[in-house]
Scaffold this motif. Sequence first.
Motif, mmCIF file in Angstrom:
data_model
loop_
_atom_site.group_PDB
_atom_site.id
_atom_site.type_symbol
_atom_site.label_atom_id
_atom_site.label_comp_id
_atom_site.label_asym_id
_atom_site.label_seq_id
_atom_site.Cartn_x
_atom_site.Cartn_y
_atom_site.Cartn_z
ATOM 1 N N LEU A 156 0.828 -1.205 0.000
ATOM 2 C CA LEU A 156 0.000 0.000 0.000
ATOM 3 C C LEU A 156 0.861 1.253 0.000
ATOM 4 C CD1 LEU A 156 -2.923 1.051 0.127
ATOM 5 C CD2 LEU A 156 -2.725 1.027 2.617
ATOM 6 N N GLU A 157 1.930 1.216 0.772
ATOM 7 C CA GLU A 157 2.849 2.351 0.826
ATOM 8 C C GLU A 157 3.478 2.615 -0.541
ATOM 9 O OE1 GLU A 157 5.579 1.342 3.982
ATOM 10 O OE2 GLU A 157 4.815 3.014 5.161
ATOM 11 N N GLU A 158 3.874 1.524 -1.204
ATOM 12 C CA GLU A 158 4.513 1.668 -2.512
ATOM 13 C C GLU A 158 3.551 2.282 -3.522
ATOM 14 O OE1 GLU A 158 5.960 -2.197 -3.417
ATOM 15 O OE2 GLU A 158 7.677 -2.039 -2.062
ATOM 16 N N LEU A 159 2.278 1.933 -3.379
ATOM 17 C CA LEU A 159 1.276 2.535 -4.271
ATOM 18 C C LEU A 159 1.097 4.017 -3.968
ATOM 19 C CD1 LEU A 159 -1.475 -0.240 -4.291
ATOM 20 C CD2 LEU A 159 0.039 0.381 -6.180
ATOM 21 N N SER A 160 1.446 4.419 -2.737
ATOM 22 C CA SER A 160 1.260 5.823 -2.350
ATOM 23 C C SER A 160 2.373 6.724 -2.849
ATOM 24 C CB SER A 160 1.162 5.931 -0.815
ATOM 25 O OG SER A 160 2.418 5.703 -0.215
ATOM 26 N N VAL A 161 3.440 6.165 -3.399
ATOM 27 C CA VAL A 161 4.518 6.972 -3.984
ATOM 28 C C VAL A 161 4.825 6.451 -5.400
ATOM 29 C CG1 VAL A 161 5.617 7.880 -1.925
ATOM 30 C CG2 VAL A 161 6.165 5.568 -2.653
ATOM 31 N N PRO A 162 3.852 6.573 -6.306
ATOM 32 C CA PRO A 162 4.054 6.040 -7.656
ATOM 33 C C PRO A 162 5.090 6.835 -8.435
ATOM 34 C CG PRO A 162 2.057 7.341 -7.576
ATOM 35 C CD PRO A 162 2.550 7.234 -6.165
#
Length: 280
Positions: A156-162
Motif C-alpha cells: 500500500l505504501e509503494e502505491l502511495s509513492v508512484p
Amino acid sequence: MTKQLVFIGERISKEKKQLAKELFNLTSSEYKQKSKRYKIEKELLNHTTELIQYLGDSVSTNVQVTKRIEIQATYIGELTTKSGISLKEAIQFISPIRNIIWTTFEKEIEEHKISRLDILSSNKIIDPLIDEVIYILIKIYEENNKEIVEVAYRALEELSVPVIPITEDIGIMSIIGEIDTRRSALIMETALDKSSSLKFKVLFLDISGVEIIDTMVADNLFNVIYALKLLGVKTVITGIRPEIAQTTVKLGIDFKTIDTKSTLAQALKEIGIKDINKDI
C-alpha cells in the motif's frame, strides 16, 4: 514419583502413534482437507507423535521435556500457518489430547486401580505443557499475521509513492499525504531504485498533495535530492502551494538551491511536454 504415574507415562509413550491418529481423526473436515491439499499430513502426524511421546516422558521420568515440546509445537504451528489452517482449527487439533489419553486408557486405569490422586498428579504435569503448546501456536499465528499485514502495508505504501515515466529519461514521483520517518525512507528507496532502473535523467518530485512541510520533511526531501544527484539525476520539486511556501519561509527552510516550479504542468510545459493536464 509413584509406580502408577510411571505406568501412565509409559502407556502414553507406548501408544503415541495410536493417540496421534485418534487426535487427527477428531479434527474438522477443513483441517483435514487443508493438510491433505498441502501434503503435510505425514509431517503433522510425526510431530504430534513426538509431542505425545514427550508428554508421556514428562509423567514417567524426571527428564525435562519442555524444550522438546516447544520444538514440536513450533513445527506444528509453522506447518499449519503455511497451509491456511486457522488458529481456531489448530487449537482444536491440540486441545483434545487430554480427553483422548484418559478415554484410551480408561479400562487400564480401572484394572490397575490407579487412584484419582495419581490421575490428578499426571494432569498437573501434562496440562501446563499442553497450555504451552497452545501458547506457542498463538504466538506463531500472531507473528505470521503481523508479517502478512506488514507485506500488505508495504504494498500500500509503494502505491502511495508512484513513479511514472513520461519519456525515456524523465519521470514523475507524486507524493500525497503525510511524510513521516518511515515514509521518507520509502520515498528515498523508491526514487533511487526507479530512477536507476529506468535510467532517468530528470525526476519531477510533485508535492502538491503534501499538507505539511516542516524542517524534518524538508531535510528528508533534500536528502532525496542529494542522493539522486549522486546518481546523475536532476530533481525538480513541483507543487509547493502558497501556504506551504509561507510556512517554509517562517521556519527558515531555504529552497533557493533547489529547482522548483509552482505546478507540475508548468514544469512539464517548459521541457516541451504540452497539454499534460489532459493526461493527468
